[in-house]
Scaffold this active site. Sequence first.
Site, PDB file in Angstrom:
ATOM      1  N   HIS A 121      24.004  18.076  43.601  1.00 44.84           N
ATOM      2  CA  HIS A 121      23.290  19.334  43.516  1.00 44.84           C
ATOM      3  C   HIS A 121      22.374  19.441  44.539  1.00 44.84           C
ATOM      4  CE1 HIS A 121      24.227  20.097  38.806  1.00 44.84           C
ATOM      5  NE2 HIS A 121      24.998  20.039  39.649  1.00 44.84           N
ATOM      6  N   GLU A 140      20.814  27.308  43.629  1.00 49.48           N
ATOM      7  CA  GLU A 140      21.613  25.941  43.259  1.00 49.48           C
ATOM      8  C   GLU A 140      22.730  25.681  44.003  1.00 49.48           C
ATOM      9  OE1 GLU A 140      21.521  23.147  39.601  1.00 49.48           O
ATOM     10  OE2 GLU A 140      23.351  24.528  39.539  1.00 49.48           O
TER      11      GLU A 140
HETATM   12  P1  0O2 Z   1      25.775  26.915  33.565  1.00 49.50           P
HETATM   13  O1  0O2 Z   1      26.428  27.618  32.315  1.00 49.50           O
HETATM   14  O2  0O2 Z   1      26.863  26.147  34.196  1.00 49.50           O
HETATM   15  O3  0O2 Z   1      24.741  27.870  34.321  1.00 49.50           O
HETATM   16  P2  0O2 Z   1      17.003  19.731  34.975  1.00 49.50           P
HETATM   17  O4  0O2 Z   1      16.778  19.700  36.134  1.00 49.50           O
HETATM   18  O5  0O2 Z   1      17.283  18.235  34.187  1.00 49.50           O
HETATM   19  O6  0O2 Z   1      15.323  19.964  34.317  1.00 49.50           O
HETATM   20  P3  0O2 Z   1      19.244  21.554  34.439  1.00 49.50           P
HETATM   21  O7  0O2 Z   1      18.712  22.832  35.337  1.00 49.50           O
HETATM   22  O8  0O2 Z   1      20.072  21.766  33.399  1.00 49.50           O
HETATM   23  O9  0O2 Z   1      17.834  20.745  34.305  1.00 49.50           O
HETATM   24  O10 0O2 Z   1      19.627  20.670  35.692  1.00 49.50           O
HETATM   25  P4  0O2 Z   1      21.089  19.971  36.011  1.00 49.50           P
HETATM   26  O11 0O2 Z   1      21.433  18.811  34.890  1.00 49.50           O
HETATM   27  O12 0O2 Z   1      20.990  19.550  37.445  1.00 49.50           O
HETATM   28  O13 0O2 Z   1      22.158  20.998  35.648  1.00 49.50           O
HETATM   29  C1  0O2 Z   1      22.278  22.082  36.512  1.00 49.50           C
HETATM   30  C2  0O2 Z   1      23.580  22.737  36.288  1.00 49.50           C
HETATM   31  O14 0O2 Z   1      24.682  21.721  36.426  1.00 49.50           O
HETATM   32  C3  0O2 Z   1      24.080  23.312  34.858  1.00 49.50           C
HETATM   33  O15 0O2 Z   1      23.667  24.582  34.387  1.00 49.50           O
HETATM   34  C4  0O2 Z   1      25.429  23.135  34.750  1.00 49.50           C
HETATM   35  O16 0O2 Z   1      26.202  24.148  35.330  1.00 49.50           O
HETATM   36  C5  0O2 Z   1      25.658  21.826  35.599  1.00 49.50           C
HETATM   37  N1  0O2 Z   1      25.765  20.524  34.544  1.00 49.50           N
HETATM   38  C6  0O2 Z   1      24.985  19.726  34.696  1.00 49.50           C
HETATM   39  N2  0O2 Z   1      25.492  18.917  33.607  1.00 49.50           N
HETATM   40  C7  0O2 Z   1      26.416  19.040  33.367  1.00 49.50           C
HETATM   41  C8  0O2 Z   1      27.458  18.468  32.431  1.00 49.50           C
HETATM   42  O17 0O2 Z   1      26.974  17.470  31.664  1.00 49.50           O
HETATM   43  N3  0O2 Z   1      28.507  19.093  32.173  1.00 49.50           N
HETATM   44  C9  0O2 Z   1      28.857  20.201  32.989  1.00 49.50           C
HETATM   45  N4  0O2 Z   1      30.069  20.832  32.847  1.00 49.50           N
HETATM   46  N5  0O2 Z   1      27.952  20.639  33.801  1.00 49.50           N
HETATM   47  C10 0O2 Z   1      26.847  20.165  33.881  1.00 49.50           C
HETATM   48  P5  0O2 Z   1      23.683  25.140  32.990  1.00 49.50           P
HETATM   49  O18 0O2 Z   1      22.588  26.143  32.924  1.00 49.50           O
HETATM   50  O19 0O2 Z   1      23.623  23.869  32.025  1.00 49.50           O
HETATM   51  O20 0O2 Z   1      25.082  25.657  32.762  1.00 49.50           O
END
Ligand code: 0O2
Length: 203
Positions: A121, A140
Amino acid sequence: MEIQLWKDILNPYELAVEELLVKFNHLIKEYQDRGMYSPMEQVCGRVKSISSILDKAQKKNIEVDKIEEQLDDIAGIRIICQFVEDIEKVADLIRNRSDMQVVTEKDYINHMKSSGYRSYHMIVSYPVETFSGTKTIRVEIQIRTVAQDFWATLEHKMHYKFEGDGPDYITKELRECARYVAELDERMQELNNAIQKYGKNLE
Ligand code: 0O2
């Protein structure tokens, strides 16, 4: 918040996603036109829906007027690569661009999440020209292989279906599959390297 206000907020993010899709797709075309291998196989993007912005803000205790400041993934670009080694090449390509600035990077490739999720990321700041002037927003960029994307799509589906609380056996099976995906990616990379080397020897 009124719909018009949401429209005003989301407009620059929509523009950023549209522009970045054009730019990355054009880059892929340039590789193809030059008969070169592109480390990017496919690019897609989206702006988060209002409801999922509000859900995430609530989960992270972000006040509505701080959403833009504190949510990094209102605009998201996903770049799919064939091989694991391509991911670093794409990240480098992004680091060297003059139209965006890398703010943070998260390496879930070498540091897999406990769910089994793997992806690279990058949060970049990106300026867009809008009705009311230049606005620099954060986007992102997720970079991952075809196999990692296949896994993440299914896991995401499960996450939403069971609101993050899936049955144990499915969660366990997904973790097991994540291991297979990692092994598959590694073996495909080795195979590709062997094919390249063999081709060079023939030359
Ligand atoms: P969507 O519906 O895809 O948009 P943090 O930085 O830890 O405070 P954040 O923003 O959740 O919090 O960061 P992170 O962990 O980098 O996750 C950002 C996005 O990465 C998520 O957005 C998901 O798209 C993807 N992602 C992260 N972890 C997982 C996982 O375990 N499984 C899957 N399938 N995708 C993941 P959203 O908003 O959660 O979801």
